[in-house]
Scaffold this active site. Structure first.
Site, PDB file in Angstrom:
ATOM      1  N   ASN A   1      35.273 -26.202   9.895  1.00  0.00           N
ATOM      2  CA  ASN A   1      35.765 -26.366  11.327  1.00  0.00           C
ATOM      3  C   ASN A   1      37.010 -25.874  11.300  1.00  0.00           C
ATOM      4  O   ASN A   1      37.749 -25.920  12.709  1.00  0.00           O
ATOM      5  CB  ASN A   1      35.595 -28.026  11.832  1.00  0.00           C
ATOM      6  CG  ASN A   1      36.737 -28.746  10.738  1.00  0.00           C
ATOM      7  OD1 ASN A   1      37.312 -27.996   9.953  1.00  0.00           O
ATOM      8  ND2 ASN A   1      36.679 -30.102  11.042  1.00  0.00           N
TER       9      ASN A   1
ATOM     10  N   ASP B   1      46.660 -31.863  -0.141  1.00  0.00           N
ATOM     11  CA  ASP B   1      46.159 -33.020   0.141  1.00  0.00           C
ATOM     12  C   ASP B   1      45.568 -33.719  -0.813  1.00  0.00           C
ATOM     13  O   ASP B   1      45.095 -33.375  -2.178  1.00  0.00           O
ATOM     14  CB  ASP B   1      44.941 -32.836   1.376  1.00  0.00           C
ATOM     15  CG  ASP B   1      44.040 -31.705   1.171  1.00  0.00           C
ATOM     16  OD1 ASP B   1      43.814 -31.332  -0.181  1.00  0.00           O
ATOM     17  OD2 ASP B   1      43.436 -31.145   2.075  1.00  0.00           O
TER      18      ASP B   1
ATOM     19  N   GLU C   1      42.709 -31.341  10.694  1.00  0.00           N
ATOM     20  CA  GLU C   1      41.578 -31.229  11.352  1.00  0.00           C
ATOM     21  C   GLU C   1      41.804 -30.505  12.797  1.00  0.00           C
ATOM     22  O   GLU C   1      43.082 -30.612  13.376  1.00  0.00           O
ATOM     23  CB  GLU C   1      40.882 -32.540  11.332  1.00  0.00           C
ATOM     24  CG  GLU C   1      40.615 -33.015  10.205  1.00  0.00           C
ATOM     25  CD  GLU C   1      39.316 -32.792   9.808  1.00  0.00           C
ATOM     26  OE1 GLU C   1      38.853 -31.587   9.799  1.00  0.00           O
ATOM     27  OE2 GLU C   1      38.495 -33.414   8.712  1.00  0.00           O
TER      28      GLU C   1
ATOM     29  N   HIS D   1      39.589 -26.234   9.460  1.00  0.00           N
ATOM     30  CA  HIS D   1      40.867 -26.841   8.957  1.00  0.00           C
ATOM     31  C   HIS D   1      41.346 -26.108   7.546  1.00  0.00           C
ATOM     32  O   HIS D   1      40.788 -25.477   6.908  1.00  0.00           O
ATOM     33  CB  HIS D   1      40.281 -28.392   8.798  1.00  0.00           C
ATOM     34  CG  HIS D   1      39.483 -28.640   7.605  1.00  0.00           C
ATOM     35  ND1 HIS D   1      38.594 -29.637   7.606  1.00  0.00           N
ATOM     36  CD2 HIS D   1      39.693 -28.416   6.119  1.00  0.00           C
ATOM     37  CE1 HIS D   1      38.218 -29.713   6.304  1.00  0.00           C
ATOM     38  NE2 HIS D   1      38.752 -29.114   5.567  1.00  0.00           N
TER      39      HIS D   1
HETATM   40  C1  GLP Z   1      38.398 -29.527   2.021  1.00  0.00           C
HETATM   41  C2  GLP Z   1      39.946 -29.440   1.454  1.00  0.00           C
HETATM   42  C3  GLP Z   1      40.670 -28.087   1.861  1.00  0.00           C
HETATM   43  C4  GLP Z   1      39.309 -27.263   1.535  1.00  0.00           C
HETATM   44  C5  GLP Z   1      38.225 -27.206   2.509  1.00  0.00           C
HETATM   45  C6  GLP Z   1      37.223 -26.161   2.096  1.00  0.00           C
HETATM   46  O1  GLP Z   1      38.013 -30.803   2.868  1.00  0.00           O
HETATM   47  N1  GLP Z   1      40.693 -30.380   1.927  1.00  0.00           N
HETATM   48  O2  GLP Z   1      41.765 -28.095   1.402  1.00  0.00           O
HETATM   49  O3  GLP Z   1      40.149 -25.870   1.725  1.00  0.00           O
HETATM   50  O4  GLP Z   1      37.990 -28.355   2.680  1.00  0.00           O
HETATM   51  O5  GLP Z   1      36.512 -26.684   0.988  1.00  0.00           O
HETATM   52  P1  GLP Z   1      35.721 -25.641  -0.005  1.00  0.00           P
HETATM   53  O6  GLP Z   1      36.479 -24.738  -0.507  1.00  0.00           O
HETATM   54  O7  GLP Z   1      34.781 -26.651  -1.148  1.00  0.00           O
HETATM   55  O8  GLP Z   1      34.616 -25.245   0.990  1.00  0.00           O
END
Ligand code: GLP
Length: 240
Positions: free
Chosen positions: A136, A67, A143, A138
């Protein structure tokens, strides 16, 4: 779904790196799906170490990132392009021509999304997809929703994601939209590796592993993937 729980993050990162090493040893021109966020950082560090030690080469590997934020300059310190350069790409022997990240500044987001999916297909689909997980549930930026998405698309981020990620945006406003691979794109990967650490992920992990398969917790669909591995620490596994 295979679940492995680790008492320390370095062991978890080493186990994740082992899976990358095995994948690339079996197929030096492997197609990797990569993730951003805090979760994969130690794994990337371990991969860099193994590259420096001559144990692994990315010279023939192709990558697709999950993403990217929309309308954030490519070189912004919070763009996922910058994240990947700093945390991995500038430190390994990958050919920049083989690196793909959605263009969050594309003039036509639908066309960009279609072109991204076409490139993944032309590369022969993803051999190993790395994932983090949002609080959440995702994956990528898919989402909670009424239905599972399929290919790459532009998504409006939820309040909870904006809240979780805005801590990084100290000098600028966090974008409200992103381009993300869809749940279908992720599920088409031959192998999936999800990393979750910390108590903040415990509820999402519980819903992913024990809850119903529902687009309300996008990661729950991994229950139906033939080769999904969840690596987590004890805090993330606390509700299992
Ligand atoms: C972000 C990214 C995801 C990631 C998630 C968790 O929003 N788009 O790809 O896995 O949130 O992030 P983190 O690893 O910093 O907790």
């Amino acid at each position: 779904m295979q679940i492995r729980i680790f008492s320390n993050e370095n062991d978890l990162a080493a186990a994740a790196a082992d899976i990358f090493e095995t994948t690339i040893a079996a197929k030096p021109d492997a197609v990797l799906g990569l993730a951003t966020g805090a979760s994969p950082v130690l794994t990337y560090k371990e991969l860099i170490k193994r590259y420096e030690a001559g144990k692994i080469s990315f010279a023939r590997v192709t990558t697709f990132n999950l993403d990217e934020y929309c309308d954030l300059p490519k070189n912004d310190k919070n763009s996922y392009y910058t994240f990947m350069q700093e945390n991995l790409f500038s430190k390994i022997d990958i050919d920049p021509a083989n690196v793909h990240i959605e263009d969050g500044n594309a003039a036509d987001f639908d066309a960009e999304a279609k072109a991204y999916d076409a490139m993944i297909e032309a590369a022969g689909l993803i051999d190993l997809q790395l994932l983090g997980i949002g609080t959440n549930g995702h994956i990528g930026f898919n989402e909670p929703a009424d239905a599972f998405s399929d290919g790459t698309f532009r998504v409006k981020l939820t309040e909870s994601t904006i809240k979780a990620n805005s801590r990084y945006f100290t000098d600028s406003v966090m974008p409200e939209y992103a381009l993300t691979m869809g749940v279908g794109s992720i599920m088409r990967a031959k192998k999936i590796l999800l990393i979750a650490t910390g108590a903040a992920k415990a509820e999402a992990i519980c819903n992913t592993v024990k809850g119903p398969v529902t687009p309300r917790c996008p990661a729950s669909i991994l229950q139906t993937h033939p080769d999904a591995i969840l690596l987590m620490d004890e805090a993330a596994a606390a509700l299992l």
